[in-house]
Design an enzyme around this catalytic site. Structure first.
Site, PDB file in Angstrom:
ATOM      1  N   ASP A   1       0.828  -1.212   0.000  1.00  0.00           N
ATOM      2  CA  ASP A   1       0.000   0.000   0.000  1.00  0.00           C
ATOM      3  C   ASP A   1       0.862   1.261   0.000  1.00  0.00           C
ATOM      4  OD1 ASP A   1      -2.417   1.340  -0.024  1.00  0.00           O
ATOM      5  OD2 ASP A   1      -2.571   1.406   2.164  1.00  0.00           O
TER       6      ASP A   1
ATOM      7  N   ASN B   1     -10.963  -2.847  -5.075  1.00  0.00           N
ATOM      8  CA  ASN B   1     -10.258  -1.816  -5.859  1.00  0.00           C
ATOM      9  C   ASN B   1     -10.960  -1.470  -7.184  1.00  0.00           C
ATOM     10  OD1 ASN B   1      -6.968  -2.876  -4.718  1.00  0.00           O
ATOM     11  ND2 ASN B   1      -8.184  -1.162  -3.989  1.00  0.00           N
TER      12      ASN B   1
HETATM   13  C1  IPE Z   1      -5.228  -2.741  -0.001  1.00  0.00           C
HETATM   14  O1  IPE Z   1      -4.968  -1.392  -0.189  1.00  0.00           O
HETATM   15  C2  IPE Z   1      -5.235  -3.463  -1.298  1.00  0.00           C
HETATM   16  C3  IPE Z   1      -3.927  -3.595  -1.964  1.00  0.00           C
HETATM   17  C4  IPE Z   1      -2.779  -3.205  -1.485  1.00  0.00           C
HETATM   18  C5  IPE Z   1      -3.959  -4.240  -3.241  1.00  0.00           C
HETATM   19  P1  IPE Z   1      -6.133  -0.314  -0.328  1.00  0.00           P
HETATM   20  O2  IPE Z   1      -5.482   1.003  -0.515  1.00  0.00           O
HETATM   21  O3  IPE Z   1      -7.095  -0.738  -1.353  1.00  0.00           O
HETATM   22  O4  IPE Z   1      -6.842  -0.414   1.107  1.00  0.00           O
HETATM   23  P2  IPE Z   1      -7.777   0.604   1.872  1.00  0.00           P
HETATM   24  O5  IPE Z   1      -8.816   1.072   0.906  1.00  0.00           O
HETATM   25  O6  IPE Z   1      -6.911   1.748   2.328  1.00  0.00           O
HETATM   26  O7  IPE Z   1      -8.312  -0.167   3.018  1.00  0.00           O
HETATM   27  C1  IPE Z   2      -1.546   0.284  -3.310  1.00  0.00           C
HETATM   28  O1  IPE Z   2      -1.390   1.655  -3.334  1.00  0.00           O
HETATM   29  C2  IPE Z   2      -1.839  -0.304  -4.650  1.00  0.00           C
HETATM   30  C3  IPE Z   2      -3.223  -0.778  -4.816  1.00  0.00           C
HETATM   31  C4  IPE Z   2      -4.149  -0.791  -3.923  1.00  0.00           C
HETATM   32  C5  IPE Z   2      -3.566  -1.278  -6.123  1.00  0.00           C
HETATM   33  P1  IPE Z   2      -2.617   2.648  -3.299  1.00  0.00           P
HETATM   34  O2  IPE Z   2      -3.060   2.907  -4.693  1.00  0.00           O
HETATM   35  O3  IPE Z   2      -3.682   2.175  -2.403  1.00  0.00           O
HETATM   36  O4  IPE Z   2      -1.934   3.954  -2.712  1.00  0.00           O
HETATM   37  P2  IPE Z   2      -2.486   4.915  -1.599  1.00  0.00           P
HETATM   38  O5  IPE Z   2      -2.840   4.056  -0.420  1.00  0.00           O
HETATM   39  O6  IPE Z   2      -3.674   5.611  -2.171  1.00  0.00           O
HETATM   40  O7  IPE Z   2      -1.344   5.825  -1.302  1.00  0.00           O
HETATM   41 MG    MG Z   3      -4.093   2.415  -0.435  1.00  0.00          MG
END
Ligand code: IPE
Ligand code: IPE
Ligand code: MG
Length: 233
Positions: free
Chosen positions: A19, A67
């Site tokens: 993340d 997602n």
């Molecule tokens: C979790 O991250 C999913 C992945 C890393 C693929 P998210 O960014 O989607 O999680 P939330 O929304 O902050 O819980």
């Molecule tokens: C993790 O990074 C990747 C996925 C969930 C696909 P994020 O896209 O959630 O990045 P932040 O949490 O918004 O910084």
């Molecule tokens: Mg995230």
């Protein structure tokens, strides 16, 4: 990489919630997609490092079943990156004797992404010592429901062990350690069943900055944990 790295105990299976890509890019005045691009490059770096440390299985959360709720452009970019990853790293995975397996519901993915996944899985299926599981359109709840429904449809009893045997990646077992980068302290639907007794480690480091040194720090932290599984020592 230092060769004298040693810890008293090593996790066999590590899960990582990758993340923080979007914030990493925004901090640099760049679009979120740039963070995803750099983040996707980090997958191979960390996988190679983890295996060089003796980890047997690495499960990386790449795209959750939630997602899809992101803007269409971002979802499309993530799918493009996944397809590129599947095609680009196939030969280096073979060279490094790394098995690649994708876990999750692949039915809504594009035909070309499904083909790329199948080709990479097939090309690497004979490797047994190092397995990289990429969780794509994965959700822990979805996986449990899938397992239970499959048991019911086959007329089998639903028990703790039969459910674990019917999870997507049953042969690869449960993660000893789950790391979440990016500063949030939650599981976000990752490995709900398998993670019942995993050690959890949350770091503020954003995924594109999570390098070999950070991974080693997590291993050192893990080696000091006392896993009791409900028992008294
Ligand atoms: C979790 O991250 C999913 C992945 C890393 C693929 P998210 O960014 O989607 O999680 P939330 O929304 O902050 O819980
Ligand atoms: C993790 O990074 C990747 C996925 C969930 C696909 P994020 O896209 O959630 O990045 P932040 O949490 O918004 O910084
Ligand atoms: Mg995230």
């Amino acid at each position: 990489m230092d060769s004298d790295f040693s810890v008293s105990k090593l996790p066999s299976h590590v899960g990582i919630i990758m993340d923080g890509n979007g914030r990493w890019a925004n901090l640099r005045g760049k679009p979120r997609s740039f963070g995803h691009k750099i983040g996707s490059k980090n997958v191979e770096t960390i996988a190679r490092h983890a295996f060089s440390r003796g980890i047997k299985t690495l499960t990386l959360f790449a795209f959750s079943s939630e997602n899809w709720l992101r803007p269409k452009d971002e979802v499309e970019e993530l799918m493009r990156l996944l397809e590129r990853y599947m095609n680009k790293f196939r030969s280096s995975a073979v060279e490094n004797k790394m098995r690649i397996v994708v876990s999750g519901d692949r039915s809504p993915l594009s035909d070309s992404l499904i083909r790329a996944i199948e080709k990479t899985e097939k090309a690497t299926e004979s490797f047994r010592d190092r397995t990289l599981i990429l969780a794509v359109n994965y959700g822990g709840r979805q996986e449990i429901v899938y397992a239970v429904n499959k048991l019911i449809s086959e007329g089998k009893p639903v028990t703790e062990s039969s459910v674990s045997e019917y999870l997507y990646t049953a042969p690869f077992g449960e993660p000893d350690l789950i790391i979440r980068t990016g500063g949030e302290i939650r599981i976000s639907n990752f490995l709900l069943y398998q993670g019942a007794y995993s050690e959890l480690l949350f770091t503020d480091v954003l995924w594109p900055d999570f390098n070999e040194t950070e991974f080693d720090k997590a291993l050192i932290n893990y080696s000091g944990r006392n896993r009791r599984f409900g028992k008294v020592e």
